[in-house]
Design a protein around this motif. Structure first.
Motif, PDB file in Angstrom:
ATOM      1  N   GLY A  10      25.744 -52.748   8.672  1.00 31.34           N
ATOM      2  CA  GLY A  10      24.796 -52.436   9.733  1.00 31.34           C
ATOM      3  C   GLY A  10      23.613 -51.630   9.222  1.00 31.34           C
ATOM      4  O   GLY A  10      22.467 -51.852   9.619  1.00 31.34           O
ATOM      5  N   MET A  11      23.893 -50.688   8.312  1.00 31.79           N
ATOM      6  CA  MET A  11      22.816 -49.880   7.748  1.00 31.79           C
ATOM      7  C   MET A  11      21.863 -50.749   6.913  1.00 31.79           C
ATOM      8  O   MET A  11      20.638 -50.583   6.974  1.00 31.79           O
ATOM      9  N   HIS A  13      21.375 -53.971   7.285  1.00 29.04           N
ATOM     10  CA  HIS A  13      20.686 -54.840   8.243  1.00 29.04           C
ATOM     11  C   HIS A  13      19.461 -54.122   8.819  1.00 29.04           C
ATOM     12  O   HIS A  13      18.354 -54.669   8.842  1.00 29.04           O
ATOM     13  N   ARG A  14      19.656 -52.887   9.280  1.00 27.17           N
ATOM     14  CA  ARG A  14      18.549 -52.110   9.862  1.00 27.17           C
ATOM     15  C   ARG A  14      17.484 -51.790   8.804  1.00 27.17           C
ATOM     16  O   ARG A  14      16.284 -51.822   9.101  1.00 27.17           O
ATOM     17  N   ALA A  15      17.904 -51.499   7.587  1.00 32.56           N
ATOM     18  CA  ALA A  15      16.943 -51.206   6.516  1.00 32.56           C
ATOM     19  C   ALA A  15      16.092 -52.435   6.204  1.00 32.56           C
ATOM     20  O   ALA A  15      14.875 -52.324   5.990  1.00 32.56           O
ATOM     21  N   GLN A  17      15.403 -54.905   8.275  1.00 29.07           N
ATOM     22  CA  GLN A  17      14.491 -55.084   9.402  1.00 29.07           C
ATOM     23  C   GLN A  17      13.305 -54.133   9.275  1.00 29.07           C
ATOM     24  O   GLN A  17      12.167 -54.510   9.547  1.00 29.07           O
ATOM     25  N   GLY A  18      13.559 -52.909   8.841  1.00 28.57           N
ATOM     26  CA  GLY A  18      12.494 -51.936   8.641  1.00 28.57           C
ATOM     27  C   GLY A  18      11.528 -52.372   7.549  1.00 28.57           C
ATOM     28  O   GLY A  18      10.311 -52.189   7.676  1.00 28.57           O
ATOM     29  N   ASP A  78       8.816 -51.093  17.334  1.00 32.04           N
ATOM     30  CA  ASP A  78      10.172 -50.783  16.857  1.00 32.04           C
ATOM     31  C   ASP A  78      11.162 -51.915  17.071  1.00 32.04           C
ATOM     32  O   ASP A  78      12.149 -52.021  16.352  1.00 32.04           O
ATOM     33  N   GLU A  79      10.910 -52.760  18.068  1.00 32.56           N
ATOM     34  CA  GLU A  79      11.871 -53.800  18.423  1.00 32.56           C
ATOM     35  C   GLU A  79      11.578 -55.164  17.818  1.00 32.56           C
ATOM     36  O   GLU A  79      12.468 -55.996  17.715  1.00 32.56           O
ATOM     37  N   ASP A  99      15.989 -58.401  15.872  1.00 31.85           N
ATOM     38  CA  ASP A  99      17.386 -58.846  15.962  1.00 31.85           C
ATOM     39  C   ASP A  99      17.519 -60.366  15.981  1.00 31.85           C
ATOM     40  O   ASP A  99      18.606 -60.891  15.757  1.00 31.85           O
TER      41      ASP A  99
END
Length: 161
Positions: A10-11, A13-15, A17-18, A78-79, A99
């Motif tokens: 999950g971390m 994945h978010r990185a 996306q960032g 952000d989304e 997402d």
């Protein structure tokens, strides 16, 4: 309540996306540098995806867009991001949440990311794999062909103990 493990998938994945958000923000401010261009595949069924009905009818599950020669109104939050692209001389706005992303490829530098989906909590696979795809010289890419490839998919599982 104590956690039983660190959610590296999950971390990551978010990185990732960032990272894509940062790249798109730079392109929104400064345009595409040099030969850079992007193939972005996304799930059209994901909550928050906004697109014309005729595009959703044509791509009911997945769509690949190309950000290269002409695009307009690129904004990032952000989304996700919004962009207007040309489909057969018809400019259409799109809203794509981060997402919804499945792949992001910049073939000019053989860089790519693949976002894997998890359908069940018991699935042990990482949500994110790195995918390095190379340029194949296909300038007549259509959105349903997927990104050009030939590169190797590097599974993060290789380094797990």
């Amino acid at each position: 309540m104590a956690r039983s493990e660190i959610d590296y998938g999950g971390m990551m994945h978010r990185a990732m996306q960032g990272l894509i958000a940062n790249v798109l923000e730079d392109v929104a401010r400064n345009g595409l540098p040099g030969e850079h261009h992007f193939f972005i595949t996304f799930d059209t069924r994901e909550d928050g995806v906004e697109m014309a009905d005729w595009l959703r009818d044509r791509y009911p599950e997945e769509m690949t867009i190309v950000i290269q020669h002409w695009f307009d109104n690129l904004t990032v939050d952000d989304e996700g991001f919004t962009i207007t692209l040309n489909f057969g001389n018809s400019p259409e706005p799109l809203r794509i949440p981060f997402d919804a992303l499945r792949t992001f490829v910049d073939p000019s530098v053989e860089f790519g990311l693949r976002f894997e989906t998890q359908d069940s909590e018991d699935d042990d696979e990482d949500e994110a794999d790195e995918d390095f795809a190379g340029e194949d010289g296909d300038d007549d890419h259509s959105p349903d062909d997927g990104p050009p490839g030939g590169g190797e998919v590097v599974q993060l599982d290789r380094w797990r103990k």
